[in-house]
Motif scaffolding. Structure first.
Motif, PDB file in Angstrom:
ATOM      1  N   THR A   2      24.746  11.904 -36.399  1.00  0.00           N
ATOM      2  CA  THR A   2      25.059  11.209 -37.639  1.00  0.00           C
ATOM      3  C   THR A   2      24.321   9.879 -37.690  1.00  0.00           C
ATOM      4  O   THR A   2      23.974   9.301 -36.664  1.00  0.00           O
ATOM      5  CB  THR A   2      26.579  10.950 -37.744  1.00  0.00           C
ATOM      6  OG1 THR A   2      26.983  10.124 -36.657  1.00  0.00           O
ATOM      7  CG2 THR A   2      27.349  12.251 -37.728  1.00  0.00           C
ATOM      8  N   PHE A   3      24.113   9.403 -38.900  1.00  0.00           N
ATOM      9  CA  PHE A   3      23.454   8.123 -39.106  1.00  0.00           C
ATOM     10  C   PHE A   3      24.453   7.012 -38.855  1.00  0.00           C
ATOM     11  O   PHE A   3      25.489   6.942 -39.499  1.00  0.00           O
ATOM     12  CB  PHE A   3      22.895   8.044 -40.530  1.00  0.00           C
ATOM     13  CG  PHE A   3      22.238   6.735 -40.823  1.00  0.00           C
ATOM     14  CD1 PHE A   3      20.993   6.453 -40.296  1.00  0.00           C
ATOM     15  CD2 PHE A   3      22.861   5.795 -41.612  1.00  0.00           C
ATOM     16  CE1 PHE A   3      20.374   5.247 -40.559  1.00  0.00           C
ATOM     17  CE2 PHE A   3      22.246   4.586 -41.882  1.00  0.00           C
ATOM     18  CZ  PHE A   3      20.997   4.311 -41.359  1.00  0.00           C
ATOM     19  N   ASP A   4      24.139   6.140 -37.910  1.00  0.00           N
ATOM     20  CA  ASP A   4      25.003   5.014 -37.585  1.00  0.00           C
ATOM     21  C   ASP A   4      24.236   3.724 -37.873  1.00  0.00           C
ATOM     22  O   ASP A   4      23.189   3.470 -37.279  1.00  0.00           O
ATOM     23  CB  ASP A   4      25.411   5.086 -36.108  1.00  0.00           C
ATOM     24  CG  ASP A   4      26.410   4.026 -35.717  1.00  0.00           C
ATOM     25  OD1 ASP A   4      27.019   3.419 -36.633  1.00  0.00           O
ATOM     26  OD2 ASP A   4      26.584   3.800 -34.510  1.00  0.00           O
ATOM     27  N   ILE A   5      24.769   2.921 -38.766  1.00  0.00           N
ATOM     28  CA  ILE A   5      24.088   1.702 -39.179  1.00  0.00           C
ATOM     29  C   ILE A   5      23.976   0.711 -38.023  1.00  0.00           C
ATOM     30  O   ILE A   5      23.001  -0.033 -37.923  1.00  0.00           O
ATOM     31  CB  ILE A   5      24.769   1.077 -40.417  1.00  0.00           C
ATOM     32  CG1 ILE A   5      23.894  -0.015 -41.039  1.00  0.00           C
ATOM     33  CG2 ILE A   5      26.124   0.518 -40.061  1.00  0.00           C
ATOM     34  CD1 ILE A   5      22.691   0.518 -41.718  1.00  0.00           C
ATOM     35  N   GLN A   6      24.962   0.711 -37.122  1.00  0.00           N
ATOM     36  CA  GLN A   6      24.914  -0.211 -35.989  1.00  0.00           C
ATOM     37  C   GLN A   6      23.760   0.144 -35.046  1.00  0.00           C
ATOM     38  O   GLN A   6      23.034  -0.733 -34.597  1.00  0.00           O
ATOM     39  CB  GLN A   6      26.228  -0.213 -35.233  1.00  0.00           C
ATOM     40  CG  GLN A   6      26.248  -1.201 -34.088  1.00  0.00           C
ATOM     41  CD  GLN A   6      27.569  -1.219 -33.357  1.00  0.00           C
ATOM     42  OE1 GLN A   6      28.472  -0.469 -33.689  1.00  0.00           O
ATOM     43  NE2 GLN A   6      27.670  -2.077 -32.367  1.00  0.00           N
ATOM     44  N   GLN A   7      23.572   1.420 -34.766  1.00  0.00           N
ATOM     45  CA  GLN A   7      22.456   1.836 -33.915  1.00  0.00           C
ATOM     46  C   GLN A   7      21.117   1.536 -34.579  1.00  0.00           C
ATOM     47  O   GLN A   7      20.156   1.134 -33.921  1.00  0.00           O
ATOM     48  CB  GLN A   7      22.553   3.322 -33.595  1.00  0.00           C
ATOM     49  CG  GLN A   7      23.666   3.664 -32.644  1.00  0.00           C
ATOM     50  CD  GLN A   7      23.760   5.161 -32.399  1.00  0.00           C
ATOM     51  OE1 GLN A   7      23.195   5.958 -33.149  1.00  0.00           O
ATOM     52  NE2 GLN A   7      24.472   5.545 -31.356  1.00  0.00           N
ATOM     53  N   GLU A  60      29.606  -4.400 -28.207  1.00  0.00           N
ATOM     54  CA  GLU A  60      31.009  -3.997 -28.196  1.00  0.00           C
ATOM     55  C   GLU A  60      31.789  -4.611 -27.036  1.00  0.00           C
ATOM     56  O   GLU A  60      32.998  -4.472 -26.972  1.00  0.00           O
ATOM     57  CB  GLU A  60      31.101  -2.476 -28.147  1.00  0.00           C
ATOM     58  CG  GLU A  60      30.533  -1.824 -29.389  1.00  0.00           C
ATOM     59  CD  GLU A  60      30.558  -0.318 -29.326  1.00  0.00           C
ATOM     60  OE1 GLU A  60      31.007   0.235 -28.306  1.00  0.00           O
ATOM     61  OE2 GLU A  60      30.113   0.301 -30.300  1.00  0.00           O
TER      62      GLU A  60
END
Length: 95
Positions: A2-7, A60
């Motif tokens: 999935t597309f993760d904005i944080q990554q 995190e």
């Protein structure tokens, strides 16, 4: 996957770090003109510190003393570099 904005943001910050380090190194090793050397150095500082600050915000784990030091000192270096970039811009018309 999935597309993760944080990554994505962390990946973009690593790219900005590499570009900032390259500009910083070029200012020391490759550029002979004093004004361009200063501008490359300032652009590199802005990219390096802003990308480090982004990674600190996106992490995190709890912030360490070094993270806090960069959070307080980083914006000062960024502001100083941006001020110098503004001062070394093109001269005003008529000069």
């Amino acid at each position: 996957m999935t597309f993760d904005i944080q990554q994505f943001a962390v990946g973009a910050s690593w790219v900005a770090t590499a570009i900032g380090a390259a500009l910083w190194l070029w200012s020391w090793l490759g550029e002979k003109n004093a004004i361009r050397k200063l501008r490359f150095l300032d652009c590199g500082v802005v990219l390096l510190f802003s990308s480090i600050l982004l990674r600190i915000v996106a992490q995190e784990r709890p912030m360490s003393i070094w993270d806090w030091a960069v959070v307080f000192v980083g914006p000062l270096f960024i502001a100083a570099a941006l001020w110098r970039l503004a001062r070394t811009a093109c001269p005003p018309p008529g000069r």
